[in-house]
Design a protein around this motif. Structure first.
Motif, PDB file in Angstrom:
ATOM      1  N   ALA A   7      -6.425 -17.280  41.670  1.00  0.00           N
ATOM      2  CA  ALA A   7      -5.863 -16.484  40.578  1.00  0.00           C
ATOM      3  C   ALA A   7      -5.506 -17.402  39.417  1.00  0.00           C
ATOM      4  O   ALA A   7      -4.341 -17.773  39.233  1.00  0.00           O
ATOM      5  N   PRO A   8      -6.492 -17.793  38.603  1.00  0.00           N
ATOM      6  CA  PRO A   8      -6.215 -18.726  37.496  1.00  0.00           C
ATOM      7  C   PRO A   8      -5.139 -18.242  36.540  1.00  0.00           C
ATOM      8  O   PRO A   8      -4.393 -19.066  35.986  1.00  0.00           O
ATOM      9  N   HIS A   9      -5.014 -16.919  36.354  1.00  0.00           N
ATOM     10  CA  HIS A   9      -4.009 -16.405  35.418  1.00  0.00           C
ATOM     11  C   HIS A   9      -2.588 -16.603  35.937  1.00  0.00           C
ATOM     12  O   HIS A   9      -1.629 -16.478  35.174  1.00  0.00           O
ATOM     13  N   HIS A  10      -2.433 -16.901  37.238  1.00  0.00           N
ATOM     14  CA  HIS A  10      -1.114 -17.161  37.806  1.00  0.00           C
ATOM     15  C   HIS A  10      -0.823 -18.650  37.954  1.00  0.00           C
ATOM     16  O   HIS A  10       0.238 -19.030  38.459  1.00  0.00           O
ATOM     17  N   TYR A  11      -1.759 -19.484  37.522  1.00  0.00           N
ATOM     18  CA  TYR A  11      -1.641 -20.910  37.827  1.00  0.00           C
ATOM     19  C   TYR A  11      -0.368 -21.531  37.259  1.00  0.00           C
ATOM     20  O   TYR A  11       0.356 -22.253  37.960  1.00  0.00           O
ATOM     21  N   THR A  12      -0.069 -21.282  36.007  1.00  0.00           N
ATOM     22  CA  THR A  12       1.090 -21.908  35.372  1.00  0.00           C
ATOM     23  C   THR A  12       2.374 -21.568  36.114  1.00  0.00           C
ATOM     24  O   THR A  12       3.216 -22.446  36.365  1.00  0.00           O
ATOM     25  N   ALA A  13       2.523 -20.292  36.499  1.00  0.00           N
ATOM     26  CA  ALA A  13       3.726 -19.881  37.224  1.00  0.00           C
ATOM     27  C   ALA A  13       3.779 -20.513  38.613  1.00  0.00           C
ATOM     28  O   ALA A  13       4.849 -20.948  39.071  1.00  0.00           O
ATOM     29  N   GLN A  14       2.634 -20.595  39.291  1.00  0.00           N
ATOM     30  CA  GLN A  14       2.603 -21.205  40.621  1.00  0.00           C
ATOM     31  C   GLN A  14       2.973 -22.683  40.559  1.00  0.00           C
ATOM     32  O   GLN A  14       3.707 -23.196  41.422  1.00  0.00           O
ATOM     33  N   LEU A  15       2.477 -23.392  39.540  1.00  0.00           N
ATOM     34  CA  LEU A  15       2.793 -24.804  39.403  1.00  0.00           C
ATOM     35  C   LEU A  15       4.273 -25.001  39.098  1.00  0.00           C
ATOM     36  O   LEU A  15       4.909 -25.929  39.617  1.00  0.00           O
ATOM     37  N   ALA A  16       4.829 -24.125  38.289  1.00  0.00           N
ATOM     38  CA  ALA A  16       6.264 -24.204  37.986  1.00  0.00           C
ATOM     39  C   ALA A  16       7.093 -24.012  39.257  1.00  0.00           C
ATOM     40  O   ALA A  16       8.124 -24.682  39.453  1.00  0.00           O
ATOM     41  N   GLU A  17       6.656 -23.107  40.134  1.00  0.00           N
ATOM     42  CA  GLU A  17       7.365 -22.893  41.407  1.00  0.00           C
ATOM     43  C   GLU A  17       7.316 -24.145  42.277  1.00  0.00           C
ATOM     44  O   GLU A  17       8.301 -24.507  42.931  1.00  0.00           O
ATOM     45  N   PHE A  37       1.577 -33.271  37.198  1.00  0.00           N
ATOM     46  CA  PHE A  37       0.179 -33.494  36.853  1.00  0.00           C
ATOM     47  C   PHE A  37      -0.636 -32.315  37.386  1.00  0.00           C
ATOM     48  O   PHE A  37      -0.793 -32.151  38.592  1.00  0.00           O
ATOM     49  N   GLU A  38      -1.108 -31.502  36.461  1.00  0.00           N
ATOM     50  CA  GLU A  38      -1.784 -30.268  36.843  1.00  0.00           C
ATOM     51  C   GLU A  38      -3.250 -30.506  37.166  1.00  0.00           C
ATOM     52  O   GLU A  38      -3.825 -31.551  36.859  1.00  0.00           O
ATOM     53  N   SER A  39      -3.841 -29.489  37.778  1.00  0.00           N
ATOM     54  CA  SER A  39      -5.247 -29.507  38.166  1.00  0.00           C
ATOM     55  C   SER A  39      -6.057 -28.658  37.195  1.00  0.00           C
ATOM     56  O   SER A  39      -5.519 -27.759  36.529  1.00  0.00           O
ATOM     57  N   PRO A  40      -7.365 -28.905  37.101  1.00  0.00           N
ATOM     58  CA  PRO A  40      -8.219 -27.899  36.458  1.00  0.00           C
ATOM     59  C   PRO A  40      -8.044 -26.560  37.179  1.00  0.00           C
ATOM     60  O   PRO A  40      -7.752 -26.511  38.380  1.00  0.00           O
ATOM     61  N   ARG A  41      -8.216 -25.460  36.481  1.00  0.00           N
ATOM     62  CA  ARG A  41      -8.012 -24.126  37.074  1.00  0.00           C
ATOM     63  C   ARG A  41      -9.122 -23.752  38.040  1.00  0.00           C
ATOM     64  O   ARG A  41      -8.914 -22.961  38.953  1.00  0.00           O
ATOM     65  N   GLU A  42     -10.324 -24.285  37.840  1.00  0.00           N
ATOM     66  CA  GLU A  42     -11.442 -23.970  38.725  1.00  0.00           C
ATOM     67  C   GLU A  42     -12.378 -25.175  38.801  1.00  0.00           C
ATOM     68  O   GLU A  42     -12.263 -26.116  38.023  1.00  0.00           O
ATOM     69  N   PRO A  79     -15.566 -20.586  43.593  1.00  0.00           N
ATOM     70  CA  PRO A  79     -15.169 -21.049  42.265  1.00  0.00           C
ATOM     71  C   PRO A  79     -14.210 -22.235  42.251  1.00  0.00           C
ATOM     72  O   PRO A  79     -14.101 -22.907  41.231  1.00  0.00           O
ATOM     73  N   ILE A  80     -13.504 -22.496  43.356  1.00  0.00           N
ATOM     74  CA  ILE A  80     -12.646 -23.677  43.345  1.00  0.00           C
ATOM     75  C   ILE A  80     -13.456 -24.954  43.577  1.00  0.00           C
ATOM     76  O   ILE A  80     -12.994 -26.050  43.274  1.00  0.00           O
ATOM     77  N   GLN A 345      -2.931 -31.253  43.817  1.00  0.00           N
ATOM     78  CA  GLN A 345      -4.244 -31.416  44.445  1.00  0.00           C
ATOM     79  C   GLN A 345      -4.825 -30.078  44.903  1.00  0.00           C
ATOM     80  O   GLN A 345      -6.043 -29.903  44.918  1.00  0.00           O
ATOM     81  N   PHE A 346      -3.961 -29.145  45.306  1.00  0.00           N
ATOM     82  CA  PHE A 346      -4.424 -27.902  45.931  1.00  0.00           C
ATOM     83  C   PHE A 346      -3.827 -26.682  45.223  1.00  0.00           C
ATOM     84  O   PHE A 346      -2.867 -26.087  45.714  1.00  0.00           O
ATOM     85  N   PRO A 347      -4.374 -26.324  44.054  1.00  0.00           N
ATOM     86  CA  PRO A 347      -3.882 -25.113  43.377  1.00  0.00           C
ATOM     87  C   PRO A 347      -4.030 -23.870  44.248  1.00  0.00           C
ATOM     88  O   PRO A 347      -4.857 -23.837  45.163  1.00  0.00           O
ATOM     89  N   TYR A 348      -3.188 -22.884  43.967  1.00  0.00           N
ATOM     90  CA  TYR A 348      -3.233 -21.577  44.634  1.00  0.00           C
ATOM     91  C   TYR A 348      -2.875 -21.670  46.115  1.00  0.00           C
ATOM     92  O   TYR A 348      -3.191 -20.769  46.896  1.00  0.00           O
ATOM     93  N   THR A 349      -2.230 -22.758  46.516  1.00  0.00           N
ATOM     94  CA  THR A 349      -1.731 -22.908  47.883  1.00  0.00           C
ATOM     95  C   THR A 349      -0.289 -23.395  47.804  1.00  0.00           C
ATOM     96  O   THR A 349       0.222 -23.751  46.740  1.00  0.00           O
ATOM     97  N   GLN A 350       0.374 -23.435  48.964  1.00  0.00           N
ATOM     98  CA  GLN A 350       1.738 -23.954  49.034  1.00  0.00           C
ATOM     99  C   GLN A 350       1.770 -25.480  49.100  1.00  0.00           C
ATOM    100  O   GLN A 350       2.829 -26.088  48.998  1.00  0.00           O
ATOM    101  N   HIS A 351       0.618 -26.098  49.280  1.00  0.00           N
ATOM    102  CA  HIS A 351       0.564 -27.541  49.494  1.00  0.00           C
ATOM    103  C   HIS A 351       0.998 -28.309  48.248  1.00  0.00           C
ATOM    104  O   HIS A 351       0.631 -27.942  47.129  1.00  0.00           O
TER     105      HIS A 351
END
Length: 361
Positions: A7-17, A37-42, A79-80, A345-351
């Motif tokens: 869910a790329p549109h949720h990435y910023t909020a997930q990273l903030a969490e 240090f953020e990741s590319p979205r895809e 896509p990831i 390292q692992f967007p869209y996960t809890q890691h």
């Protein structure tokens, strides 16, 4: 991670969490605010592993939710994964129509790099014969990739059994050999940021560095430019061979690499017992100011953690914040956190991948 959680549109909020969670975990140690240090979205993941799933006469790439091996999630693309993996997926799938390649093929693994190198591992429930060899050689040529075939007791390599990566760190290009089947950082862009942060956190030193769990020399190469000399340890023979090739290929000549696990090196430094693998190495000649550790998810064992206490600086990269916190708790009476970082390292996960610089109080 599955397609459903992409869910790329949720990435910023997930990273903030994640930043909030890491801050909370490190708050008992009066840590500064984490650098993020953020990741590319895809298209950020350089390796991927798929099972093959049959539906009627067709076979598909498949993944599964953790703990559920019966309900397959069928994939046409991923896509990831890197663009190179996505480009290779349909072309490899079309090649399964050839029985020499498709018969009893049950798993496919892709390994790619930011430098656009690629290796495909094909896993079979049957012996690999001459027909497979000929078909795999044609396929490797068509795809512009190396291929490794695996079956019980057999491994056949067409091309190379490694990929080649390049990272720009602090104005210098480092080239890495990354072997098939060995650990490599999956997110290349974030790995480059980790290397840059680690070099900056270490600073330019006139003393020596001890590195535990050095792998294929991922951090060793750039960190070696910041110190007088390095003693690096790794237990995996495959990783040691790759690290030696990477040191030679990059002209890094101030590193001594020893095939010991962290626990064995602890025994050697504490003079508990000698090791033949340390023959000719004068441990007392080193003036260690910093220890760099990048341990597995279990973190450092208590004895190794106690060993790091004797160093002025501890530079720690962690793939598990829970064990990181346990290790810091053991060290907090002698060391404080000067810097910390979150590497996504692992967007869209809890890691969460993190780094801390601890300095003596």
């Amino acid at each position: 991670m599955t397609q459903a959680t992409f869910a790329p549109h949720h990435y910023t909020a997930q990273l903030a969490e994640k930043k909030v969670r890491l801050s909370e975990l490190l708050a008992p140690f009066s840590a500064p605010e984490p650098e993020v240090f953020e990741s590319p979205r895809e298209h950020y993941r350089l390796r991927a592993e798929f099972r093959l799933w049959r539906e009627g006469e067709a076979r598909h790439y498949a993944m599964f939710e953790p703990g559920d091996k019966r309900k397959a999630i069928l994939l046409q693309d991923f896509p990831i994964a890197s663009r190179r993996i996505n480009e290779l997926m349909p072309r490899l799938q079309a090649a399964w129509a050839d029985p020499a390649l498709g018969f009893k093929l049950f798993q496919v693994e892709f390994l790619t790099t930011l430098a656009d190198d690629a290796l495909i591992t094909l896993c079979y429930h049957r012996p690999l014969d001459d027909a497979w060899q000929a078909a795999a050689e044609r396929l490797a040529s068509e795809l512009g990739a190396s291929i490794v075939g695996r079956s019980k007791g057999k491994r056949s390599v067409i091309g190379r059994d490694y990929v080649e990566e390049e990272f720009q760190v602090a104005g210098r290009t480092y080239r890495y050999r990354q072997p098939e089947g060995a650990f490599t950082q999956p997110n290349g862009e974030v790995c480059r940021k980790m290397l840059t942060w680690a070099c900056d956190a270490l600073g330019q030193r006139s003393d020596d560095l001890l590195e535990l769990y050095c792998g294929n020399g991922n951090f060793t190469l750039p960190l070696a430019t910041r110190v007088r000399k390095v003693l690096a340890t790794e237990i995996s023979k495959t990783s040691v061979n790759a690290a030696q090739a990477n040191l030679a290929g990059n002209g890094v000549d101030n590193v001594t690499l020893v095939r010991l696990c962290a626990e064995e090196l602890t025994q050697a430094l504490n003079e508990v017992r000698p090791f033949r693998r340390l023959a000719g190495i004068d441990l007392k000649s080193y003036e260690f100011g910093t220890v760099f550790v990048d341990p597995p998810r279990a973190g450092m064992d208590p004895d190794t953690c106690e060993l790091t206490r004797r160093f002025e600086r501890i530079l720690y990269i962690s793939c598990n914040p829970q064990t990181l916190v346990q290790n810091i708790a053991q060290l907090q009476d002698t060391h404080r956190i000067e810097r910390c970082a979150l590497f996504d390292q692992f967007p869209y996960t809890q890691h969460m991948e993190s780094g801390v610089l601890l300095v003596r109080r």
